[in-house]
Design an enzyme around this catalytic site. Structure first.
Site, short mmCIF file in Angstrom:
data_model
loop_
_atom_site.label_atom_id
_atom_site.label_comp_id
_atom_site.label_asym_id
_atom_site.label_seq_id
_atom_site.Cartn_x
_atom_site.Cartn_y
_atom_site.Cartn_z
N PHE A 104 3.83 5.15 5.87
CA PHE A 104 3.04 6.32 5.45
C PHE A 104 2.09 6.68 6.58
O PHE A 104 1.19 5.91 6.90
CB PHE A 104 2.27 5.97 4.18
CG PHE A 104 1.48 7.09 3.55
CD1 PHE A 104 2.09 7.95 2.64
CD2 PHE A 104 0.13 7.25 3.84
CE1 PHE A 104 1.35 8.96 2.04
CE2 PHE A 104 -0.61 8.26 3.24
CZ PHE A 104 0.01 9.12 2.32
N GLY A 132 -10.02 8.96 10.93
CA GLY A 132 -9.86 7.97 9.87
C GLY A 132 -10.30 8.50 8.53
O GLY A 132 -9.50 8.94 7.70
N THR A 165 1.08 0.43 8.42
CA THR A 165 1.80 -0.73 7.91
C THR A 165 3.28 -0.42 7.77
O THR A 165 3.65 0.67 7.31
CB THR A 165 1.23 -1.16 6.54
OG1 THR A 165 -0.14 -1.55 6.71
CG2 THR A 165 2.01 -2.33 5.95
N ALA A 185 -2.38 3.77 -4.11
CA ALA A 185 -2.51 2.54 -3.33
C ALA A 185 -3.85 1.86 -3.59
O ALA A 185 -3.94 0.63 -3.69
CB ALA A 185 -2.35 2.85 -1.84
N GLU A 191 -7.73 2.34 3.11
CA GLU A 191 -7.67 3.13 1.87
C GLU A 191 -9.07 3.57 1.44
O GLU A 191 -9.38 3.66 0.25
CB GLU A 191 -7.01 2.33 0.73
CG GLU A 191 -5.72 1.64 1.07
CD GLU A 191 -4.58 2.61 1.34
OE1 GLU A 191 -4.80 3.83 1.20
OE2 GLU A 191 -3.48 2.16 1.69
#
Length: 395
Positions: free
Chosen positions: A140, A148, A175, A253, A374
């Site tokens: 993703f 960020g 990731t 997530a 996240e």
């Protein structure tokens, strides 16, 4: 009136939270725990130390067989389990390592969810069944090297060229990136921010691994480089525009992190409790000293509160009443308290707390990443602050 005799609580379930779970939820948890303890736990410290998972595709297939990849999604080979069952799964995955939970979370809650929610039917059929089985891996791409917490200022662009789209840009801290078969990439267009399911074998696409990490070492972390990557028009998500698309995925997530961080906390609490009853100083176990018992009690108290919060949010998600602000509340509290539990466990283990013979320092290092990915502490704090005051303070 007959009084029911209360049973003595178990050390790691002092509040009796297990009584609030259904038999199906307990069965899911037991299955995931058994697989993690048998197949991952014996090797994960070595993976962390070496900075690689030797057979990540084999691991993905094992997780696919277990049914945890996209397990909370319906159709396309997904298990269609409840949000609470998914949360309990995240606890067990992160109890062995945050990197393993990240693999599953990025696969299911970010890449698969994005395709499941926003892609056209052809794209869903192309990717989702293989991803659910673990035969295909997804990543993703939202975060950029200098973008960020402010993804709306992303520099990655996609432009139309006939019936195709051409993408240029960079994504960072991704990731699964170097092993992915498909990358969900968000890019600026003349129509606003749009999402694309990009096959990673497309010319111009590369994903060099990020090395020299001291956190999430048992996880593939990459940069995505898109130099004139051409994809057919059907790879673009047809309807969603703006940040609504990626933020909907991030909310999925983050929900998993609310639970998952408690797995790392539980692992460290277990290690500290076991160590405190076996390690002797001044002629008796260190667990017999008041200061050690205070640490253990405080750790357990925060763990119990975190589990109750996670379970409450899980029930709300299953009922369709979970608000993103509530996810921020859970993510901020549970990761912060899990990290403090791990740090306190480290003090109980003393010098042994920094050894990979025990899980504590590994979980501590991992949670330093979980604390900021996240959504950073600052961003979730401001989400909660705005919900309380009605005044946005992001700028």
């Amino acid at each position: 009136m007959n009084a029911t005799k209360a049973t003595a609580p178990r050390p790691l379930d002092l509040a009796g939270i297990d009584d609030l779970l259904t038999p199906e939820e307990k069965e899911v948890r037991a299955s995931v725990r058994a697989m993690c303890q048998a197949e991952i736990q014996p090797h994960v410290a070595e993976w962390f130390e070496s900075g690689e998972i030797p057979d990540i595709r084999g691991l993905a297939k094992d997780l696919g067989k277990l049914g945890v990849l996209g397990m909370h999604l319906e159709g396309y080979g997904c298990a269609g389990m409840s949000a609470t069952s998914y949360g309990l799964t995240c606890v067990e995955l992160e109890a062995v390592d945050s990197g393993i939970r990240s693999l599953v979370s990025v696969q299911g809650s970010l890449a698969m969810f994005a395709i499941w929610k926003w892609a056209n039917e052809e794209t869903k059929q192309r990717w989702l069944p293989g991803m659910a089985a673990g035969d295909l891996i997804g990543c993703f791409g939202l975060t950029e090297p200098d973008r960020g917490s402010d993804p709306g200022s992303m520099l990655t662009r996609a432009r139309r060229d006939g019936g195709d789209w051409v993408l240029d840009g960079r994504k960072m801290w991704i990731t699964n990136g170097s092993v992915a078969d498909v990358a969900v990439v968000w890019a600026q267009t003349d129509e606003g921010i749009r999402g694309f399911a990009v096959p990673t074998d497309s010319p111009g696409f590369s994903a060099p691994m990020i090395k020299h990490k001291l956190s999430l070492r048992a996880s593939v972390t990459s940069e995505l480089v898109l130099d004139g990557v051409r994809v057919p028009g059907e790879c673009a998500f047809p309807e969603v525009r703006g940040l609504r698309g990626p933020l909907s995925c991030l909310n999925e997530a983050r929900y998993g992190i609310v639970w998952g961080a408690l797995g790392a906390a539980r692992s460290c609490l277990e290690a500290a409790l076991s160590y405190a009853t076996e390690r002797e100083q001044f002629g008796r176990p260190i667990g017999a000293f008041q200061l050690t018992q205070q640490k253990l009690a405080d750790m357990n108290l925060e763990y119990v509160k975190g589990m109750l919060l996670a379970l409450h949010l899980g029930r709300r998600k299953d009922a369709g009443t979970l608000h993103p602000t509530q996810v921020s509340l859970g993510k901020l509290n549970n990761v912060r308290e899990a990290l403090e539990i791990c740090r306190t466990a480290r003090t109980i283990l003393g010098a042994n707390g920094i050894s990979l013979e025990y899980p504590v320092i590994r979980h501590m290092n991992n949670l330093e990443s979980v604390l900021t990915y996240e959504g950073t502490v600052e961003m979730h704090t401001l989400v909660i602050g705005e919900a309380m005051t009605g005044l946005p303070a992001f700028r």
